[in-house]
Design an enzyme around this catalytic site. Structure first.
Site, PDB file in Angstrom:
ATOM      1  N   HIS A 127      97.747 -18.009 -44.953  1.00 47.53           N
ATOM      2  CA  HIS A 127      97.454 -17.448 -43.930  1.00 47.53           C
ATOM      3  C   HIS A 127      98.852 -17.151 -43.191  1.00 47.53           C
ATOM      4  O   HIS A 127      99.988 -16.840 -43.907  1.00 47.53           O
ATOM      5  CB  HIS A 127      97.074 -18.897 -42.996  1.00 47.53           C
ATOM      6  CG  HIS A 127      98.113 -20.411 -43.090  1.00 47.53           C
ATOM      7  ND1 HIS A 127      99.367 -20.187 -42.869  1.00 47.53           N
ATOM      8  CD2 HIS A 127      97.696 -21.168 -43.805  1.00 47.53           C
ATOM      9  CE1 HIS A 127     100.052 -21.246 -43.100  1.00 47.53           C
ATOM     10  NE2 HIS A 127      99.047 -21.969 -43.849  1.00 47.53           N
ATOM     11  N   GLY A 153     101.288 -18.644 -41.450  1.00 45.12           N
ATOM     12  CA  GLY A 153     102.566 -19.207 -41.834  1.00 45.12           C
ATOM     13  C   GLY A 153     103.120 -18.533 -43.054  1.00 45.12           C
ATOM     14  O   GLY A 153     104.307 -18.511 -43.065  1.00 45.12           O
ATOM     15  N   HIS A 154     102.537 -18.438 -44.073  1.00 47.98           N
ATOM     16  CA  HIS A 154     102.762 -18.024 -45.429  1.00 47.98           C
ATOM     17  C   HIS A 154     103.421 -16.526 -45.261  1.00 47.98           C
ATOM     18  O   HIS A 154     104.323 -16.129 -45.850  1.00 47.98           O
ATOM     19  CB  HIS A 154     101.827 -17.830 -46.462  1.00 47.98           C
ATOM     20  CG  HIS A 154     101.088 -19.226 -46.700  1.00 47.98           C
ATOM     21  ND1 HIS A 154      99.961 -19.631 -46.509  1.00 47.98           N
ATOM     22  CD2 HIS A 154     101.607 -20.430 -47.452  1.00 47.98           C
ATOM     23  CE1 HIS A 154      99.660 -20.957 -46.938  1.00 47.98           C
ATOM     24  NE2 HIS A 154     100.624 -21.549 -47.568  1.00 47.98           N
ATOM     25  N   GLN A 166     100.138 -33.279 -57.819  1.00 51.01           N
ATOM     26  CA  GLN A 166     100.739 -33.542 -56.333  1.00 51.01           C
ATOM     27  C   GLN A 166      99.607 -34.133 -55.558  1.00 51.01           C
ATOM     28  O   GLN A 166      99.745 -34.355 -54.402  1.00 51.01           O
ATOM     29  CB  GLN A 166     101.808 -32.666 -55.704  1.00 51.01           C
ATOM     30  CG  GLN A 166     100.687 -31.386 -55.171  1.00 51.01           C
ATOM     31  CD  GLN A 166     101.494 -30.363 -54.507  1.00 51.01           C
ATOM     32  OE1 GLN A 166     102.057 -29.665 -55.185  1.00 51.01           O
ATOM     33  NE2 GLN A 166     101.498 -30.413 -53.078  1.00 51.01           N
ATOM     34  N   GLY A 204     108.207 -23.940 -44.993  1.00 55.16           N
ATOM     35  CA  GLY A 204     107.981 -24.231 -43.412  1.00 55.16           C
ATOM     36  C   GLY A 204     108.197 -25.619 -43.203  1.00 55.16           C
ATOM     37  O   GLY A 204     107.918 -26.565 -43.903  1.00 55.16           O
ATOM     38  N   ASP A 219     105.665 -29.094 -43.214  1.00 48.22           N
ATOM     39  CA  ASP A 219     105.683 -29.987 -44.116  1.00 48.22           C
ATOM     40  C   ASP A 219     107.431 -30.463 -44.142  1.00 48.22           C
ATOM     41  O   ASP A 219     107.889 -30.296 -45.066  1.00 48.22           O
ATOM     42  CB  ASP A 219     105.371 -29.456 -45.626  1.00 48.22           C
ATOM     43  CG  ASP A 219     104.025 -29.054 -45.609  1.00 48.22           C
ATOM     44  OD1 ASP A 219     103.076 -29.901 -45.560  1.00 48.22           O
ATOM     45  OD2 ASP A 219     103.582 -27.643 -45.680  1.00 48.22           O
ATOM     46  N   ARG A 270      94.268 -26.349 -44.869  1.00 44.07           N
ATOM     47  CA  ARG A 270      93.209 -27.269 -44.701  1.00 44.07           C
ATOM     48  C   ARG A 270      92.637 -27.140 -43.364  1.00 44.07           C
ATOM     49  O   ARG A 270      91.237 -27.509 -43.351  1.00 44.07           O
ATOM     50  CB  ARG A 270      94.067 -28.700 -44.667  1.00 44.07           C
ATOM     51  CG  ARG A 270      94.250 -29.208 -45.959  1.00 44.07           C
ATOM     52  CD  ARG A 270      94.670 -30.867 -45.976  1.00 44.07           C
ATOM     53  NE  ARG A 270      94.688 -31.309 -47.140  1.00 44.07           N
ATOM     54  CZ  ARG A 270      95.685 -31.107 -47.921  1.00 44.07           C
ATOM     55  NH1 ARG A 270      96.896 -30.506 -47.649  1.00 44.07           N
ATOM     56  NH2 ARG A 270      95.982 -31.712 -49.092  1.00 44.07           N
TER      57      ARG A 270
END
Ligand code: PAF
Length: 283
Positions: free
Chosen positions: A34, A36-37, A61, A149, A152, A189
């Site tokens: 998205h 953000g990436h 994970q 980011g 996290d 998500r």
């Protein structure tokens, strides 16, 4: 954009860049990309000679098999976005390529409490899986810079510590959280929210902002309780944790003595989707 799926080919491709001592920017992801990436990619492009992105849904994970099964995957669409954003190489290995056979991965690193509170407490084994895969990816790509980011936040702190323990080989660059127009932190998500859930999801950031606003005027414990109650006023939300913690150690604080270096962090279930977010206070 070059697309590579094997470790051998990735190392081979990177050799010529490493020989010339170029700056190699790296954006590790699990795909479902998205905005953000894409901001991480664009920051990496601005600061490096080449930019590599990895897409690997890292099974070790995920502490919840259902979460792993439901994690959105669309490498073809992600590859198109990356190509358009000027990424130079996409590394998208299979699980077998990253974890051949049944070989157990070891992690002899001490993170103190950093990997044990909050996400570490509620997602046992999560950070072990993150550290193993990021260390492995750093070994393959050998980046000079890696971009993460702040959404996290705890992951960022754990990776910084890992990098410290490994001798600071990579410059870890922290990038601001990118938000939707209504304030919801962008996350892969979010795709799993129903239309109704998506409409109310902004409540998480709204409450975090109110916490930032109320700040030291309210005792820490009271503010924390207020925030949990406020989020859960809408019964579709269930707060897993809400903490006000030291920005470096992530240990919860009891009073405002720390006031220049705290962060409010939360994990919230909206329906069956687990969302995390945070805001730094007093910055
Ligand atoms: O933040 C993520 O997407 C993942 O945890 C990461 C850093 C790519 C490791 O799998």
């Amino acid at each position: 954009m070059k697309q590579i799926t094997t470790i051998k080919e990735a190392k081979q491709w990177l050799k010529s860049y490493q020989k010339k001592s170029l700056k190699i920017g790296f954006v590790p992801t699990m795909g479902a990309l998205h905005e953000g990436h894409l901001r991480l990619i664009s920051q990496s492009r601005a600061e490096n000679d080449i930019t590599i992105c990895s897409i690997f849904v890292n099974p070790i994970q995920f502490n919840n098999p259902e979460d792993l099964a439901k994690y959105p995957r669309n490498v073809a669409q992600d590859a198109r976005l990356l190509k358009n954003s000027g990424c130079d190489m996409l590394f998208s290995p299979t699980v077998e390529e990253m974890y051949p056979g049944d070989k157990q991965e070891n992690l002899e690193m001490d993170f103190g409490m950093l990997d044990k509170v909050m996400e570490g407490k509620f997602r046992p084994g999560h950070f072990k899986g993150v550290v193993i895969v990021v260390r492995k990816l750093f070994n393959i790509i050998a980046p000079t810079h890696a971009y993460f980011g702040k959404k996290d936040y705890q992951q960022l702190m754990v990776i910084r510590r890992m990098n410290e323990l490994l001798g600071h080989k990579v410059k870890i660059v922290a990038c601001e959280t990118v938000r939707e127009d209504d304030g919801l932190a962008m996350s892969s998500r979010n795709l799993r929210l129903t239309i109704g859930e998506r409409q109310v999801a902004r409540r998480i950031f709204e409450v975090l902002c109110k916490v930032r606003e109320k700040g030291t005027k309210t005792p820490v414990w009271e503010l924390r309780e207020w925030a949990i109650k406020k989020i859960q006023e809408d019964s579709s939300f269930r707060v897993e944790y809400f903490e006000i913690a030291d920005r470096e150690t992530l240990m919860p604080v009891e009073s405002w003595g720390h006031k220049n270096q705290v962060v409010a962090l939360t994990a919230v279930f909206l329906g069956d989707v687990r969302l995390i977010d945070n805001v730094e206070l007093f910055s």
